[in-house]
Design a protein around this motif. Sequence first.
Motif, PDB file in Angstrom:
ATOM      1  N   ARG A 107      33.733  23.107   0.588  1.00  0.00           N
ATOM      2  CA  ARG A 107      32.842  22.011   0.181  1.00  0.00           C
ATOM      3  C   ARG A 107      32.417  22.214  -1.265  1.00  0.00           C
ATOM      4  O   ARG A 107      31.938  23.290  -1.646  1.00  0.00           O
ATOM      5  N   CYS A 108      32.617  21.191  -2.068  1.00  0.00           N
ATOM      6  CA  CYS A 108      32.198  21.256  -3.471  1.00  0.00           C
ATOM      7  C   CYS A 108      30.668  21.274  -3.539  1.00  0.00           C
ATOM      8  O   CYS A 108      30.017  20.378  -2.975  1.00  0.00           O
ATOM      9  N   PRO A 109      30.063  22.245  -4.199  1.00  0.00           N
ATOM     10  CA  PRO A 109      28.606  22.311  -4.263  1.00  0.00           C
ATOM     11  C   PRO A 109      27.994  21.237  -5.168  1.00  0.00           C
ATOM     12  O   PRO A 109      26.781  21.036  -5.119  1.00  0.00           O
ATOM     13  N   CYS A 110      28.816  20.557  -5.956  1.00  0.00           N
ATOM     14  CA  CYS A 110      28.287  19.550  -6.885  1.00  0.00           C
ATOM     15  C   CYS A 110      28.268  18.153  -6.262  1.00  0.00           C
ATOM     16  O   CYS A 110      27.244  17.476  -6.280  1.00  0.00           O
ATOM     17  N   CYS A 111      29.403  17.720  -5.692  1.00  0.00           N
ATOM     18  CA  CYS A 111      29.464  16.365  -5.133  1.00  0.00           C
ATOM     19  C   CYS A 111      29.432  16.366  -3.609  1.00  0.00           C
ATOM     20  O   CYS A 111      29.433  15.294  -2.998  1.00  0.00           O
ATOM     21  N   ARG A 112      29.462  17.561  -2.986  1.00  0.00           N
ATOM     22  CA  ARG A 112      29.417  17.729  -1.521  1.00  0.00           C
ATOM     23  C   ARG A 112      30.667  17.197  -0.843  1.00  0.00           C
ATOM     24  O   ARG A 112      30.679  16.973   0.366  1.00  0.00           O
ATOM     25  N   ARG A 113      31.740  17.016  -1.585  1.00  0.00           N
ATOM     26  CA  ARG A 113      32.983  16.554  -0.992  1.00  0.00           C
ATOM     27  C   ARG A 113      33.674  17.707  -0.270  1.00  0.00           C
ATOM     28  O   ARG A 113      33.691  18.837  -0.751  1.00  0.00           O
ATOM     29  N   ASP A 114      34.239  17.416   0.925  1.00  0.00           N
ATOM     30  CA  ASP A 114      34.931  18.436   1.716  1.00  0.00           C
ATOM     31  C   ASP A 114      36.425  18.412   1.407  1.00  0.00           C
ATOM     32  O   ASP A 114      37.037  17.339   1.265  1.00  0.00           O
ATOM     33  N   ALA A 170      34.844  30.258   5.419  1.00  0.00           N
ATOM     34  CA  ALA A 170      33.414  29.925   5.447  1.00  0.00           C
ATOM     35  C   ALA A 170      32.626  30.546   4.297  1.00  0.00           C
ATOM     36  O   ALA A 170      31.407  30.384   4.228  1.00  0.00           O
ATOM     37  N   ALA A 171      33.286  31.260   3.389  1.00  0.00           N
ATOM     38  CA  ALA A 171      32.567  31.802   2.228  1.00  0.00           C
ATOM     39  C   ALA A 171      32.380  30.691   1.199  1.00  0.00           C
ATOM     40  O   ALA A 171      33.294  29.903   0.958  1.00  0.00           O
ATOM     41  N   GLU A 231      42.116  28.756  -7.080  1.00  0.00           N
ATOM     42  CA  GLU A 231      41.134  27.820  -7.607  1.00  0.00           C
ATOM     43  C   GLU A 231      41.421  26.428  -7.069  1.00  0.00           C
ATOM     44  O   GLU A 231      42.561  26.089  -6.760  1.00  0.00           O
ATOM     45  N   LEU A 232      40.367  25.625  -6.977  1.00  0.00           N
ATOM     46  CA  LEU A 232      40.472  24.246  -6.508  1.00  0.00           C
ATOM     47  C   LEU A 232      39.819  23.329  -7.525  1.00  0.00           C
ATOM     48  O   LEU A 232      38.665  23.538  -7.907  1.00  0.00           O
ATOM     49  N   GLY A 233      40.555  22.311  -7.983  1.00  0.00           N
ATOM     50  CA  GLY A 233      40.003  21.299  -8.869  1.00  0.00           C
ATOM     51  C   GLY A 233      39.526  20.107  -8.054  1.00  0.00           C
ATOM     52  O   GLY A 233      40.325  19.383  -7.474  1.00  0.00           O
ATOM     53  N   LEU A 240      36.531  25.108  -8.815  1.00  0.00           N
ATOM     54  CA  LEU A 240      35.937  26.075  -7.902  1.00  0.00           C
ATOM     55  C   LEU A 240      36.840  27.288  -7.741  1.00  0.00           C
ATOM     56  O   LEU A 240      38.059  27.157  -7.579  1.00  0.00           O
ATOM     57  N   ARG A 241      36.224  28.472  -7.743  1.00  0.00           N
ATOM     58  CA  ARG A 241      36.942  29.715  -7.455  1.00  0.00           C
ATOM     59  C   ARG A 241      36.764  30.019  -5.968  1.00  0.00           C
ATOM     60  O   ARG A 241      35.646  30.099  -5.462  1.00  0.00           O
ATOM     61  N   ILE A 242      37.889  30.180  -5.244  1.00  0.00           N
ATOM     62  CA  ILE A 242      37.857  30.388  -3.803  1.00  0.00           C
ATOM     63  C   ILE A 242      37.854  31.891  -3.507  1.00  0.00           C
ATOM     64  O   ILE A 242      38.725  32.617  -3.989  1.00  0.00           O
ATOM     65  N   PRO A 243      36.878  32.398  -2.730  1.00  0.00           N
ATOM     66  CA  PRO A 243      36.800  33.835  -2.463  1.00  0.00           C
ATOM     67  C   PRO A 243      38.033  34.369  -1.731  1.00  0.00           C
ATOM     68  O   PRO A 243      38.578  33.712  -0.844  1.00  0.00           O
ATOM     69  N   VAL A 244      38.449  35.556  -2.120  1.00  0.00           N
ATOM     70  CA  VAL A 244      39.611  36.229  -1.528  1.00  0.00           C
ATOM     71  C   VAL A 244      39.155  37.531  -0.898  1.00  0.00           C
ATOM     72  O   VAL A 244      38.319  38.249  -1.471  1.00  0.00           O
TER      73      VAL A 244
END
Length: 239
Positions: free
Chosen positions: A8-15, A38-39, A71-73, A80-84
């Motif tokens: 989930r993007c923390p800025c626009c809340r888009r999933d 879930a991180a 990363e996700l654009g 967004l950087r996705i935790p590994v």
Amino acid sequence: MAEPVPVRCPCCRRDHLFASPVYPCACGAPLAPPLVRAAPPERITHRTWTDDWVTVRCTECGRQDQWPQPELGCPCGTVLRIPVRPVSTPVPAGRSFPAPPAHIPLPRTATVPRPSFRPVTIRTARDAVTAATRYLQWLGFHDVVQPDTRPASGTDLRAQGLIARVDPSTRPATLRDVECLWLSGMSASASTVFFSLAGYENDARSRADGVGVPLFVMDLTGSPQPVNGPADALVSTGA
């Protein structure tokens, strides 16, 4: 293919559903950085080259190598950087793995509509320009060159009927950056394209949508991703 995880993007809340990119290990086995389900993702507001790589262990040969941090654009312009999951599991008893090599393999071809595109791993600003050049050529723009004059916001690339700007900096591209590129295109009667490593500020994204400037975000695998409607259209139609 790696199993996708919800983001989930923390800025626009888009999933989103995000799958870690798959790379070939030196032994030939497919390898994907293991994501932490879930991180919460981390918004990228600035970059450091050393922090944008993660260590991944191949489950087939045990080799450890450095790979680009997934990363996700988001379409809202946020990167967004996705935790590994970190490498911490010990090698099973009785199993011998070869020592890891001191090199960073190139990623496999990115999953894009034209499978012949070959990305360039980005570690320097020059790599970012090279990746954008190859992407433009993949889209159908021929004779892409880099003029001697360099704008303050990055590097320009030129082709017949095209001006593209590549911003490899650690800050999101601004409204002024987008407007300067657009005005340059208007003056030269040329189309424009913008590539950014750190994404775009909200007003820059809105302005680009209004004037039809395609915006792309580049991750460290060198695979540009469209982040607005004009960019999606360009990918669909090509040059």
